[in-house]
Design a protein around this motif. Structure first.
Motif, PDB file in Angstrom:
ATOM      1  N   UNK A  13      41.842 -28.245  17.372  1.00  0.00           N
ATOM      2  CA  UNK A  13      43.196 -28.123  17.894  1.00  0.00           C
ATOM      3  C   UNK A  13      43.339 -28.654  19.311  1.00  0.00           C
ATOM      4  N   UNK A  14      42.359 -28.390  20.148  1.00  0.00           N
ATOM      5  CA  UNK A  14      42.466 -28.762  21.550  1.00  0.00           C
ATOM      6  C   UNK A  14      41.843 -30.120  21.874  1.00  0.00           C
ATOM      7  N   UNK A  15      40.779 -30.496  21.173  1.00  0.00           N
ATOM      8  CA  UNK A  15      40.021 -31.688  21.572  1.00  0.00           C
ATOM      9  C   UNK A  15      39.815 -32.712  20.461  1.00  0.00           C
ATOM     10  N   UNK A  16      39.953 -32.342  19.244  1.00  0.00           N
ATOM     11  CA  UNK A  16      39.811 -33.280  18.144  1.00  0.00           C
ATOM     12  C   UNK A  16      38.386 -33.464  17.650  1.00  0.00           C
ATOM     13  N   UNK A  17      37.449 -33.576  18.581  1.00  0.00           N
ATOM     14  CA  UNK A  17      36.045 -33.752  18.207  1.00  0.00           C
ATOM     15  C   UNK A  17      35.159 -32.901  19.106  1.00  0.00           C
ATOM     16  N   UNK A  18      33.958 -32.630  18.620  1.00  0.00           N
ATOM     17  CA  UNK A  18      33.005 -31.865  19.421  1.00  0.00           C
ATOM     18  C   UNK A  18      32.598 -32.653  20.662  1.00  0.00           C
ATOM     19  N   UNK A  19      32.500 -33.975  20.540  1.00  0.00           N
ATOM     20  CA  UNK A  19      32.137 -34.810  21.688  1.00  0.00           C
ATOM     21  C   UNK A  19      33.193 -34.711  22.791  1.00  0.00           C
ATOM     22  N   UNK A  20      34.461 -34.726  22.405  1.00  0.00           N
ATOM     23  CA  UNK A  20      35.544 -34.606  23.385  1.00  0.00           C
ATOM     24  C   UNK A  20      35.524 -33.214  24.025  1.00  0.00           C
ATOM     25  N   UNK A  21      35.243 -32.200  23.228  1.00  0.00           N
ATOM     26  CA  UNK A  21      35.131 -30.839  23.757  1.00  0.00           C
ATOM     27  C   UNK A  21      34.006 -30.751  24.787  1.00  0.00           C
ATOM     28  N   UNK A  24      34.977 -32.462  28.014  1.00  0.00           N
ATOM     29  CA  UNK A  24      35.946 -31.658  28.767  1.00  0.00           C
ATOM     30  C   UNK A  24      35.258 -30.472  29.424  1.00  0.00           C
ATOM     31  N   UNK A  25      34.346 -29.859  28.701  1.00  0.00           N
ATOM     32  CA  UNK A  25      33.609 -28.714  29.246  1.00  0.00           C
ATOM     33  C   UNK A  25      32.770 -29.135  30.445  1.00  0.00           C
ATOM     34  N   UNK A  26      32.186 -30.314  30.360  1.00  0.00           N
ATOM     35  CA  UNK A  26      31.367 -30.821  31.463  1.00  0.00           C
ATOM     36  C   UNK A  26      32.239 -31.121  32.686  1.00  0.00           C
ATOM     37  N   UNK A  27      33.439 -31.672  32.448  1.00  0.00           N
ATOM     38  CA  UNK A  27      34.337 -32.041  33.549  1.00  0.00           C
ATOM     39  C   UNK A  27      35.025 -30.851  34.199  1.00  0.00           C
ATOM     40  N   UNK A  33      37.351 -22.718  29.408  1.00  0.00           N
ATOM     41  CA  UNK A  33      37.213 -21.276  29.181  1.00  0.00           C
ATOM     42  C   UNK A  33      38.578 -20.589  29.144  1.00  0.00           C
ATOM     43  N   UNK A  34      39.488 -21.019  30.003  1.00  0.00           N
ATOM     44  CA  UNK A  34      40.842 -20.455  30.002  1.00  0.00           C
ATOM     45  C   UNK A  34      41.548 -20.785  28.689  1.00  0.00           C
ATOM     46  N   UNK A  35      41.415 -22.036  28.235  1.00  0.00           N
ATOM     47  CA  UNK A  35      42.020 -22.421  26.953  1.00  0.00           C
ATOM     48  C   UNK A  35      41.452 -21.591  25.809  1.00  0.00           C
ATOM     49  N   UNK A  36      40.142 -21.373  25.813  1.00  0.00           N
ATOM     50  CA  UNK A  36      39.484 -20.566  24.783  1.00  0.00           C
ATOM     51  C   UNK A  36      40.042 -19.143  24.810  1.00  0.00           C
ATOM     52  N   UNK A  37      40.147 -18.576  26.011  1.00  0.00           N
ATOM     53  CA  UNK A  37      40.646 -17.205  26.140  1.00  0.00           C
ATOM     54  C   UNK A  37      42.068 -17.079  25.616  1.00  0.00           C
TER      55      UNK A  37
END
Length: 59
Positions: A13-21, A24-27, A33-37
């Motif tokens: 829903x938020x990133x489309x792929x695990x690589x994009x996730x 984003x997590x690295x950046x 974490x806020x989006x997850x919450x």
């Protein structure tokens, strides 16, 4: 809904792929974490997951 399903739905829903996730997590870890919450809070409020699932949902 199982923990793995919740995580997969969030990533799609938020990133489309695990690589994009992961990128984003690295950046900006705090933003992800806020989006997850907010995501799991919404699932709980909508009755998709239980309070127990919400309390144990970690990524």
């Amino acid at each position: 809904m199982k923990q793995a399903e919740i995580k997969r739905l969030f990533v799609l829903e938020f990133y489309g792929t695990m690589a994009a996730y992961k990128a984003a997590r690295k950046n900006d870890y705090c933003k992800v974490q806020l989006e997850w919450s907010c995501f799991i809070d919404g699932l709980c409020r909508d009755g998709v997951i239980s309070q127990t699932q919400y309390n144990s949902a970690t990524f």
